[in-house]
Scaffold this motif. Structure first.
Motif, short mmCIF file in Angstrom:
data_model
loop_
_atom_site.label_atom_id
_atom_site.label_comp_id
_atom_site.label_asym_id
_atom_site.label_seq_id
_atom_site.Cartn_x
_atom_site.Cartn_y
_atom_site.Cartn_z
N GLY A 136 0.81 -1.21 0.00
CA GLY A 136 0.00 0.00 0.00
C GLY A 136 0.84 1.26 0.00
O GLY A 136 0.56 2.22 -0.73
N VAL A 137 1.89 1.26 0.81
CA VAL A 137 2.75 2.44 0.89
C VAL A 137 3.49 2.66 -0.41
O VAL A 137 3.54 3.78 -0.94
CB VAL A 137 3.75 2.30 2.07
N LEU A 138 4.05 1.60 -0.98
CA LEU A 138 4.80 1.74 -2.22
C LEU A 138 3.91 2.20 -3.37
O LEU A 138 4.30 3.05 -4.17
CB LEU A 138 5.45 0.41 -2.59
N SER A 139 2.70 1.66 -3.46
CA SER A 139 1.83 2.00 -4.58
C SER A 139 1.32 3.43 -4.52
O SER A 139 0.90 3.99 -5.52
CB SER A 139 0.65 1.02 -4.66
N MET A 140 1.34 4.02 -3.33
CA MET A 140 0.85 5.39 -3.19
C MET A 140 1.96 6.43 -3.05
O MET A 140 1.68 7.61 -2.85
CB MET A 140 -0.06 5.49 -1.95
N THR A 141 3.20 6.02 -3.15
CA THR A 141 4.31 6.96 -2.94
C THR A 141 4.25 8.15 -3.88
O THR A 141 4.41 9.30 -3.46
CB THR A 141 5.66 6.24 -3.10
N HIS A 142 3.98 7.89 -5.16
CA HIS A 142 3.98 9.00 -6.13
C HIS A 142 2.84 10.00 -5.89
O HIS A 142 3.09 11.20 -5.74
CB HIS A 142 3.93 8.47 -7.56
N PRO A 143 1.57 9.57 -5.85
CA PRO A 143 0.50 10.56 -5.62
C PRO A 143 0.57 11.21 -4.25
O PRO A 143 0.26 12.39 -4.10
CB PRO A 143 -0.80 9.74 -5.77
N MET A 144 1.01 10.46 -3.22
CA MET A 144 1.07 11.05 -1.88
C MET A 144 2.18 12.06 -1.75
O MET A 144 2.13 12.95 -0.89
CB MET A 144 1.23 9.94 -0.83
N ARG A 145 3.18 11.98 -2.60
CA ARG A 145 4.23 13.00 -2.58
C ARG A 145 3.63 14.38 -2.85
O ARG A 145 3.96 15.37 -2.18
CB ARG A 145 5.30 12.67 -3.63
N LYS A 146 2.71 14.42 -3.81
CA LYS A 146 2.05 15.69 -4.14
C LYS A 146 1.11 16.13 -3.01
O LYS A 146 1.07 17.30 -2.63
CB LYS A 146 1.27 15.54 -5.45
N VAL A 147 0.35 15.17 -2.46
CA VAL A 147 -0.58 15.48 -1.37
C VAL A 147 0.18 16.02 -0.16
O VAL A 147 -0.21 17.03 0.44
CB VAL A 147 -1.40 14.24 -0.97
N LEU A 148 1.25 15.35 0.22
CA LEU A 148 2.03 15.78 1.38
C LEU A 148 2.68 17.15 1.15
O LEU A 148 2.81 17.96 2.07
CB LEU A 148 3.10 14.74 1.71
N TYR A 149 3.06 17.41 -0.10
CA TYR A 149 3.63 18.72 -0.43
C TYR A 149 2.62 19.83 -0.15
O TYR A 149 2.93 20.84 0.49
CB TYR A 149 4.07 18.76 -1.89
N TYR A 150 1.38 19.63 -0.61
CA TYR A 150 0.35 20.65 -0.39
C TYR A 150 -0.01 20.76 1.09
O TYR A 150 -0.31 21.86 1.59
CB TYR A 150 -0.90 20.34 -1.22
N MET A 151 0.00 19.64 1.81
CA MET A 151 -0.26 19.70 3.25
C MET A 151 0.80 20.56 3.95
O MET A 151 0.49 21.38 4.82
CB MET A 151 -0.27 18.29 3.85
N LYS A 152 2.05 20.37 3.57
CA LYS A 152 3.14 21.15 4.16
C LYS A 152 2.99 22.63 3.82
O LYS A 152 3.27 23.50 4.65
CB LYS A 152 4.49 20.63 3.68
N GLN A 153 2.52 22.91 2.60
CA GLN A 153 2.30 24.31 2.20
C GLN A 153 1.25 24.95 3.10
O GLN A 153 1.39 26.11 3.54
CB GLN A 153 1.84 24.37 0.74
N VAL A 154 0.18 24.21 3.39
CA VAL A 154 -0.88 24.72 4.27
C VAL A 154 -0.33 24.99 5.66
O VAL A 154 -0.59 26.05 6.25
CB VAL A 154 -2.05 23.72 4.35
N VAL A 155 0.40 24.04 6.20
CA VAL A 155 0.96 24.18 7.55
C VAL A 155 1.89 25.40 7.63
O VAL A 155 1.91 26.10 8.65
CB VAL A 155 1.72 22.89 7.96
N LYS A 156 2.62 25.65 6.56
CA LYS A 156 3.54 26.79 6.53
C LYS A 156 2.84 28.11 6.24
O LYS A 156 3.46 29.18 6.27
CB LYS A 156 4.62 26.56 5.47
#
Length: 219
Positions: A125-145
């Protein structure tokens, strides 16, 4: 594979990018999962309950044909789609199959498939979602900042890809893993609680998406 709608390459002929040849470990994981005790028990149950009726429908003399994973998947998955869409299921009723009881068994199978066959360990599950979650986590970090970020990300997804998304977020954020029913609303939200940013998984027919910080919605 989970493809973000806003970056979908329209020249692609298919969005199904998770072929065995691209990941040698996937095939053995699928085979091991299909042969696990829970699945074998379910196969026996379905054979005892519906074997003779489905034999007649299939026109086969093979009394153990329901001991095949993909045969079961064909029946269970298409049944749920047909029942949800109001399609004609009289062929089952004409063979004395109770649709409500069959539906319960179909969901039992799809739960086994969703939470077992596709993601019988968290690494898949983690490996198959690494690519799309990279973008999701990037936007989450943008919100937090406090930096500019979209309020909503929309993904075109199948139940198995939502399952992989759930596994990833369970590992990273500790959110729950629950079966996503056909045509059910599913989303993740980044929200604030007691001054802390958190992630929650929301689902159901009457879900209201607040979109206070960032929502990841599946369609």
């Amino acid at each position: 594979s989970l493809i973000p709608v806003h970056i979908l390459d329209k020249s692609l002929h298919t969005s199904q990018l998770h072929e065995y040849k691209n990941c040698p470990g996937i095939e053995s994981a699928y085979i091991n999962s299909m042969n696990r005790p829970e699945m074998k028990t379910f196969m026996k149950k379905m054979t005892d309950l519906y074997g003779k009726q489905l034999q007649q429908i299939e026109g086969t003399s093979n009394e153990t044909f329901l001991y095949d994973y993909w045969t079961l998947y064909k029946y269970m998955d298409t049944f749920i789609v047909d029942k949800t869409n109001g399609n004609d299921l009289s062929i089952l009723e004409s063979h004395n199959i109770n649709l409500n009881e069959f539906e319960k068994n179909a969901f039992e199978f799809l739960n086994l498939d969703y939470l077992g066959t596709n993601f019988n360990n968290k690494e898949i599950g983690v490996l198959s979602m690494t690519h799309p979650m990279r973008k999701v986590l990037y936007y989450m970090k943008q919100v937090v900042k406090g930096k500019p970020s979209p309020k909503m990300l929309m993904y075109s997804a199948h139940d198995s890809t939502i399952g992989a998304f759930e596994v990833f977020n369970n590992v990273v954020f500790g959110t729950q893993i629950e079966y996503a029913y056909f045509a059910e609303n599913c989303a993740y939200e980044l929200y604030e609680e007691d001054g802390n940013m958190k992630v929650r998984y929301i689902k159901g027919d009457n879900v209201k998406f607040e979109i206070s910080y960032l929502s990841i919605v599946f369609i």
